[in-house]
Design a protein around this motif. Structure first.
Motif, mmCIF file in Angstrom:
data_model
loop_
_atom_site.group_PDB
_atom_site.id
_atom_site.type_symbol
_atom_site.label_atom_id
_atom_site.label_comp_id
_atom_site.label_asym_id
_atom_site.label_seq_id
_atom_site.Cartn_x
_atom_site.Cartn_y
_atom_site.Cartn_z
ATOM 1 N N GLY A 122 31.205 44.518 -34.424
ATOM 2 C CA GLY A 122 30.264 44.950 -35.445
ATOM 3 C C GLY A 122 30.632 44.574 -36.870
ATOM 4 N N LEU A 123 31.899 44.239 -37.125
ATOM 5 C CA LEU A 123 32.325 44.004 -38.501
ATOM 6 C C LEU A 123 33.113 42.696 -38.626
ATOM 7 N N THR A 124 32.903 41.996 -39.742
ATOM 8 C CA THR A 124 33.727 40.819 -40.042
ATOM 9 C C THR A 124 35.056 41.305 -40.626
ATOM 10 N N TYR A 125 36.036 40.400 -40.690
ATOM 11 C CA TYR A 125 37.312 40.782 -41.297
ATOM 12 C C TYR A 125 37.100 41.193 -42.752
ATOM 13 N N PHE A 126 36.188 40.492 -43.430
ATOM 14 C CA PHE A 126 35.946 40.829 -44.834
ATOM 15 C C PHE A 126 35.412 42.259 -44.963
ATOM 16 N N ALA A 127 34.472 42.630 -44.076
ATOM 17 C CA ALA A 127 33.927 43.988 -44.131
ATOM 18 C C ALA A 127 35.003 45.014 -43.755
ATOM 19 N N GLN A 128 35.849 44.689 -42.782
ATOM 20 C CA GLN A 128 36.946 45.602 -42.432
ATOM 21 C C GLN A 128 37.826 45.870 -43.648
ATOM 22 N N MET A 129 38.021 44.830 -44.483
ATOM 23 C CA MET A 129 38.887 44.973 -45.653
ATOM 24 C C MET A 129 38.136 45.556 -46.842
ATOM 25 N N ALA A 130 37.106 44.835 -47.296
ATOM 26 C CA ALA A 130 36.484 45.166 -48.582
ATOM 27 C C ALA A 130 35.563 46.373 -48.496
ATOM 28 N N VAL A 182 55.824 48.923 -41.953
ATOM 29 C CA VAL A 182 56.561 49.541 -40.850
ATOM 30 C C VAL A 182 55.788 49.376 -39.542
ATOM 31 N N LEU A 183 54.476 49.562 -39.612
ATOM 32 C CA LEU A 183 53.664 49.419 -38.403
ATOM 33 C C LEU A 183 53.702 47.982 -37.888
ATOM 34 N N VAL A 184 53.652 47.009 -38.793
ATOM 35 C CA VAL A 184 53.735 45.612 -38.345
ATOM 36 C C VAL A 184 55.074 45.374 -37.651
ATOM 37 N N ALA A 185 56.154 45.887 -38.248
ATOM 38 C CA ALA A 185 57.466 45.713 -37.629
ATOM 39 C C ALA A 185 57.479 46.294 -36.221
ATOM 40 N N LEU A 186 56.673 47.338 -36.000
ATOM 41 C CA LEU A 186 56.586 47.967 -34.682
ATOM 42 C C LEU A 186 55.416 47.406 -33.875
ATOM 43 N N GLN A 187 55.001 46.181 -34.191
ATOM 44 C CA GLN A 187 54.066 45.400 -33.363
ATOM 45 C C GLN A 187 52.574 45.593 -33.609
ATOM 46 N N VAL A 188 52.170 46.261 -34.680
ATOM 47 C CA VAL A 188 50.741 46.297 -34.997
ATOM 48 C C VAL A 188 50.385 44.973 -35.682
ATOM 49 N N PRO A 189 49.368 44.248 -35.197
ATOM 50 C CA PRO A 189 49.063 42.932 -35.772
ATOM 51 C C PRO A 189 48.518 43.009 -37.202
ATOM 52 N N GLN A 190 48.707 41.927 -37.947
ATOM 53 C CA GLN A 190 48.143 41.798 -39.300
ATOM 54 C C GLN A 190 47.939 40.309 -39.529
ATOM 55 N N THR A 191 46.731 39.837 -39.247
ATOM 56 C CA THR A 191 46.460 38.409 -39.331
ATOM 57 C C THR A 191 44.998 38.180 -39.669
ATOM 58 N N LEU A 192 44.676 37.004 -40.168
ATOM 59 C CA LEU A 192 43.281 36.653 -40.426
ATOM 60 C C LEU A 192 42.769 35.654 -39.388
#
Lengths: 559, 205
Positions: free
Chosen positions: A124-132, A188-198
């Motif tokens: 339902g949402l683009t990455y831009f909408a998830q962010m902005a 901290v969450l990324v270090a514990l494997q939560v993704p953060q990518t575009l």
């Protein structure tokens, strides 16, 4: 081991709540302090850019107006972005724009800190909408709630001063609380494997040679503020049950503490403002006592399991595992459920629709009471509202003009408080009844019988309490549900906040009454009991009938 | 200079609020909605690239065969360890479940069907030993784990079909059993994909 891990989490919370409350006091007391040097370099350009030349105190009306107008601007920006998202950048998965009623529901939902989601994030949402839109609103709605709480506390506690300046509070909540904390927790969450990518959705060949698509995106930056701001809207449809949002028990504990710590620290901030730390302890103790009762019910009910499945002959000793994740088991699921509806976050790490009837009663009841810690700021405001009510009731019983923190409570304040207290059940029960008399509402229930009643009731309780969790079986992305829950969320947020700002404004203008031997004390254990009694009395009188029709009846039928 | 001043200090017309609110709206959209997530992405990609990109699993040849966090469907092949029930069949482009209420008759019939299937595939293991976690739908529909007990009860079937001894499979399961986080949080669990990856390599030898 179940009990031990729960006790450790609660213990950590108690340890961090008080120091955090002190930090918040220093942020919002507006007295010069050391942290001004740390944050001033960021705040000065912000004040300049938004054109805030003087930061003088505001009247309650001006404060409320600033709050509402700022929220309105953010709603306008967010709505436009959602409607145009398909044409904006960062849309690698070719997602279309949102239709009007869903965009209306979504934007109200996030601005009011509710985060009820009638869309699914993956599709339902683009990455831009998830962010902005989504991430942005998670910050701004939490900062709005925090500002109002600070204003209310100033109004209740300060002698003849103002309730503060909304824009200054709003900026400071971002720069000194939410932005620094969110950045740290995200990493901290990324270090514990939560993704953060575009990067777009992954496409890969599985072990058995099939093709698997896996949705991914800038998850961690949303995840951290989702909990710190008690927002609760997930990046993915299943929220914190999704292994990318919440990959292991450690991230689960971090998310629980992230959403719980700030609401739990507000009573201590209030104690500092009131210049009487015992006042803060009284509020905290009341909240914690109610919380522990609810947690015990949720854990016991889920551990006992679903009687219908316990009888089919399998090894059901683990408890009710339908809708839960193996890594969390019963303990981490029950704890998450109780905290997320206490702190009105509304994220879920297990599916609330699949909870046993009594397990599902817990989140429902917490949202109905709406005072057990509560969301960013609003929980404290609600609890203080009940405190004033308790003082008023006791005053009537002994025939004395009630006083709260050295000021007389008079009909004007009690009328405003009555409006705020009555609005909440009104906007839960009336729309629920309306949903049952129309096919538009009934058609969306996915479970028949008593559980269906709970599904509709839960949806409106969640909207009214600005919680945002759901009994997700409900097919709620229809114009009927989008519009009605949108209105309920809106009323649930703004009516009570504006009424309470009015109370704060009226209290600041009152004569100070010196404390005497006859003054009714609000800082001792007796008052904790009176406060719990008031909360339960009002809650039970209002909601018991409908709770009997829903979860209690379902429990009795499958027992 | 204290900013706590008496009421009435703020004397500008109310119209000014509109202008400040608009500028604040735009500014915080940029700050919290664009700068913050992009900075987080940059830091995450630099500091923790593997985690930030989905914790991908590779086989011996270096091909990506999945994410260790996202389950895969093995229900078609009884010689592999099976994961939990997933109404979306582990399709990772979405997530979710049927959200059956405990009183929903569809839940009971689905469980009965799973039990019947179990009895057919595992004639040597009575259903009294079948753990509830294995035949219930996970919340996400993507649960990568099963409980250690859920892995152990499948050994008899897999041993019979693959010829790998039960003892060897048991030591494999215990090798892949992850402990509670920090020794206390959450549950002991077995990652089905990791386990099957090693099982497949054993079979190909």
């Amino acid at each position: 081991m179940d009990i031990l891990q729960i006790v450790i989490v609660i213990g950590v919370l108690v340890l961090i709540a008080k120091p955090l409350g002190n930090v918040l006091y220093h942020v919002f007391s507006n007295e010069p302090n050391r942290t001004d040097h740390v944050f001033g370099w960021l705040e000065r350009p912000i004040y300049a850019l938004i054109g805030l030349k003087q930061r003088g105190g505001m009247s309650w009306k001006r404060y409320a107006l600033s709050f509402v107008v700022t929220n309105l601007m953010l709603v306008a920006i967010g709505y436009i972005l959602l409607r145009m998202q398909s044409g904006l950048p960062l849309n690698p998965n070719d997602i279309g724009s949102m239709e009007p009623t869903l965009a209306f529901n979504t934007i109200i939902s996030f601005m009011t800190n509710t985060n009820l989601q009638h869309y699914s994030g993956e599709t339902g949402l683009t990455y831009f909408a998830q962010m902005a839109v989504i991430t942005m609103m998670m910050f701004t709605s939490a900062a709005s709630g925090f500002s109002v709480a600070a204003a209310f506390v100033r109004g209740v506690t300060s002698k003849g001063k103002t309730i503060g300046n909304f824009f200054e509070d709003f900026v400071k909540a971002h720069t000194r609380v939410f932005l620094p904390l969110a950045t740290i927790v995200a990493l901290v969450l990324v270090a514990l494997q939560v993704p953060q990518t575009l990067d777009p959705t992954l496409s890969l060949t599985t072990l058995q040679g099939a093709t698997q698509q896996i949705a991914i995106g800038p998850v961690a930056s949303l995840e951290s503020i989702k909990h710190l701001g008690t927002n609760g809207g997930g990046f993915f449809g299943v929220n914190s049950a999704h292994p990318f949002e919440n990959p292991n028990p450690l991230t689960n504990v971090i998310q629980i503490l992230s959403m719980w710590a700030l609401p739990a620290s507000l009573p201590f901030m209030y104690g500092r403002f009131a210049n009487n730390r015992k006042q803060g302890w009284v509020i905290f103790a009341t909240m914690m006592a109610l919380f522990l009762v609810f947690l015990t019910v949720a854990y016991t009910a889920e551990k006992s399991g679903n009687p219908l499945l316990n009888d089919v002959g399998i090894d059901a000793s683990q408890g009710s595992m339908e809708g839960k994740e193996v890594r969390f088991g019963i303990a981490q699921s029950a704890l998450f459920t109780t905290v997320t509806t206490a702190a009105t976050t509304g994220s879920v790490n297990n599916m609330h629709d699949t909870l046993t009837p009594l397990g599902g009663l817990v989140p429902l009841a917490e949202m109905m009471l709406n005072v057990v810690f509560g969301g960013k700021g609003v929980g404290l405001i609600n609890m203080l509202m009940y405190a004033i009510l308790a003082v008023f009731i006791c005053g009537l019983m002994v025939g004395r003009t009630p006083e709260f923190l050295g000021r007389k409570i008079e009909p004007h304040e009690m009328k405003l408080i009555a409006i705020a207290i009555l609005a909440h059940p009104f906007i839960i029960l009336v729309p629920t009844a309306a949903a049952f008399v129309t096919e538009l509402g009934m058609g969306s229930l996915s479970n028949s019988g008593f559980h269906g009643i709970t599904q509709a009731l839960y949806e409106y309780a969640s909207s009214a309490a600005n919680n945002g969790s759901g009994f997700e079986g409900l097919a709620d992305n229809t114009p009927f549900w989008n519009i009605t829950t949108g209105l309920v969320m809106f009323v649930g947020r703004y009516i009570s906040i504006i009424a309470m700002l009015a109370v704060a404004g009226s209290l600041t203008r009152k004569q100070w009454v010196p404390e005497t031997i006859g003054t009714f004390r609000t800082d001792n254990a007796l008052f904790v009991f009176l406060l719990i009694g008031t909360v339960i009395l009002i809650g039970a009188l209002t909601f018991l009938p409908v709770i009997v029709l829903g979860p209690i009846a379902e429990h009795l039928t499958i027992r | 200079m204290s900013t706590m001043v008496h009421e009435g200090q703020e004397t500008r017309p109310r119209g000014a609020i509109l202008w400040i609110a608009l500028r604040a709206g735009v500014l915080f959209t940029v700050l919290c909605g664009i700068i913050y997530p992009l900075v987080s992405t940059g830091l995450a990609q630099t500091l923790f690239p593997d985690q930030a990109n989905g914790s991908l699993l590779k086989d011996k040849e270096g091909n990506v065969i999945g994410s260790e966090l996202i389950g895969q469907s093995f229900s078609g092949d009884p010689s592999y360890f099976h994961g939990r029930v997933s109404s979306i069949d582990y399709k990772g482009e979405a997530s979710g479940s049927n959200n059956y209420a405990p009183s929903n008759s569809a839940l009971i019939s689905r469980v009965q069907a799973s039990i019947a299937q179990w009895q057919q595939d595992n004639p040597d293991v009575p259903i009294q030993e079948l753990p509830i976690a294995l035949i219930t739908n996970s919340g996400s529909g993507l649960d990568p784990h099963i409980t250690p007990q859920s892995a152990l009860v499948q050994i008899a079937r897999i041993s019979k079909l693959t010829g790998i001894s039960a003892v060897e499979l048991e030591s494999l399961v215990s090798e892949f059993t992850e402990s509670r986080d920090l020794g206390v949080f959450g549950e002991k669990r077995v990652n089905v994909l990791k386990l099957n990856l090693v099982l497949k390599e054993k079979l190909e030898k």
